[in-house]
Design an enzyme around this catalytic site. Structure first.
Site, PDB file in Angstrom:
ATOM      1  N   ARG A 113       0.838  -1.199   0.000  1.00  0.00           N
ATOM      2  CA  ARG A 113       0.000   0.000   0.000  1.00  0.00           C
ATOM      3  C   ARG A 113       0.872   1.249   0.000  1.00  0.00           C
ATOM      4  O   ARG A 113       0.571   2.223  -0.720  1.00  0.00           O
ATOM      5  CB  ARG A 113      -0.935   0.018   1.211  1.00  0.00           C
ATOM      6  CG  ARG A 113      -2.074  -0.980   1.123  1.00  0.00           C
ATOM      7  CD  ARG A 113      -3.031  -0.839   2.282  1.00  0.00           C
ATOM      8  NE  ARG A 113      -3.821   0.391   2.196  1.00  0.00           N
ATOM      9  CZ  ARG A 113      -4.568   0.867   3.186  1.00  0.00           C
ATOM     10  NH1 ARG A 113      -4.607   0.228   4.357  1.00  0.00           N
ATOM     11  NH2 ARG A 113      -5.254   1.985   3.032  1.00  0.00           N
ATOM     12  N   CYS A 133      -1.347   6.329   8.918  1.00  0.00           N
ATOM     13  CA  CYS A 133      -1.700   5.064   8.276  1.00  0.00           C
ATOM     14  C   CYS A 133      -2.791   5.382   7.263  1.00  0.00           C
ATOM     15  O   CYS A 133      -2.718   6.396   6.581  1.00  0.00           O
ATOM     16  CB  CYS A 133      -2.158   4.045   9.319  1.00  0.00           C
ATOM     17  SG  CYS A 133      -3.517   4.623  10.363  1.00  0.00           S
TER      18      CYS A 133
END
Length: 288
Positions: free
Chosen positions: A186, A240
């Site tokens: 990611r 995040c």
């Protein structure tokens, strides 16, 4: 003289010994982003006696804003969160232990609850090391009863120095380490299963949150965590996808010697907030 926060972890053995202490309150934070009902179903099937279920979406987050500013899990309003805490029997004198289930691969919800209570100025909050499996392995009782704690008052004392916004990220001082806590794929922008854009904030380094735990779901030693974070004494801003899975890295940094505060901040809106403004730059690929 600056007071240091208490060690952020408690063992299952400690909780067994102190479970009858009238000051102790337990938050069951089990959840799954892929299925919001998983945690509540698990709680109903069995939990630490006296535990209160803390739902990520309804209790530990604020409402999502139109356009996505604030991210997918915005910080709750402090007074709203404090009101919920009081209603479930958590006051300013409570000793709060938060747990989730790291065996599911998503052992970051308890750290989110821990971080939120610290943000409200509550030092006596802890994460159960090893979570639900550790409680079971220690022979802890399993209950299906609802908690019946008397309501009380929780007065928030918000710690603004623990939080960074997008502007703080963009104008961070030279030497500040920007930590992306997501999985490497990611971070590199190779996959993006949740958010509308893939990639990372330019200049960020990747420190997958899962590196804070060993194979049994227990927190690694401060020395190992220091190596994992690889930030030394530099100030850090950690993010995040939505401000949830970053919190284990924030706790790890405290274990490694840097308490929550101006040198150990959460970018609360995280990647989902960052990309809500199309003018903000996006990077892909490995670290520079």
């Amino acid at each position: 003289m600056t007071s240091h926060p208490p060690h952020p972890l408690k063992t299952a053995e400690w909780l067994l010994e102190h479970a009858q202490d009238p000051r102790v309150r337990v938050l069951d934070c089990r959840y799954a982003l892929s299925d919001p009902l998983v945690g509540r179903v698990a709680f109903l099937a069995g939990h630490v006696p006296g535990a209160v279920y803390a739902d990520l979406e309804t209790d530990l987050s604020g409402p999502v804003q139109p356009g996505g500013a604030g991210g997918r899990h915005p910080l709750p309003d402090p007074d709203v969160l404090a009101g919920w805490l009081g209603r479930v029997g958590i006051g300013n004198d409570s000793v709060v232990v938060c747990y989730d289930d790291p065996s599911t691969g998503q052992g970051f919800y308890a750290a989110r609850a821990w971080w939120l209570l610290r943000w409200l100025g509550h030092p006596q909050v802890f994460v159960l090391n090893g979570g639900w499996p550790a409680w079971q392995a220690a022979g802890g009782a399993v209950s299906t009863d609802d908690a019946a704690h008397a309501p009380t008052t929780f007065t928030p004392r918000v710690q603004p120095g623990m939080v960074a916004g997008a502007q703080d990220v963009q104008t961070r001082a030279p030497g500040t380490v920007l930590i992306d806590s997501r999985a490497p794929a990611r971070y590199r922008g190779e996959v993006e299963p949740i958010d509308q854009k893939a990639g990372h904030i330019p200049g960020a380094v990747n420190r997958d949150w899962s590196g804070v735990l060993d194979g049994a779901g227990h927190w690694r030693s401060p020395e190992v965590l220091g190596v994992h974070l690889n930030a030394g004494a530099a100030p850090t801003i950690t993010y995040c996808g939505s401000g949830v899975s970053a919190t284990p890295n924030l706790l790890a940094r405290e274990l490694a010697g840097v308490p929550l505060g101006p040198d150990n901040r959460l970018y609360a809106g995280s990647w989902s907030d960052w990309i809500s403004d199309p003018t903000r730059p996006v990077a892909v690929g490995a670290e520079d």
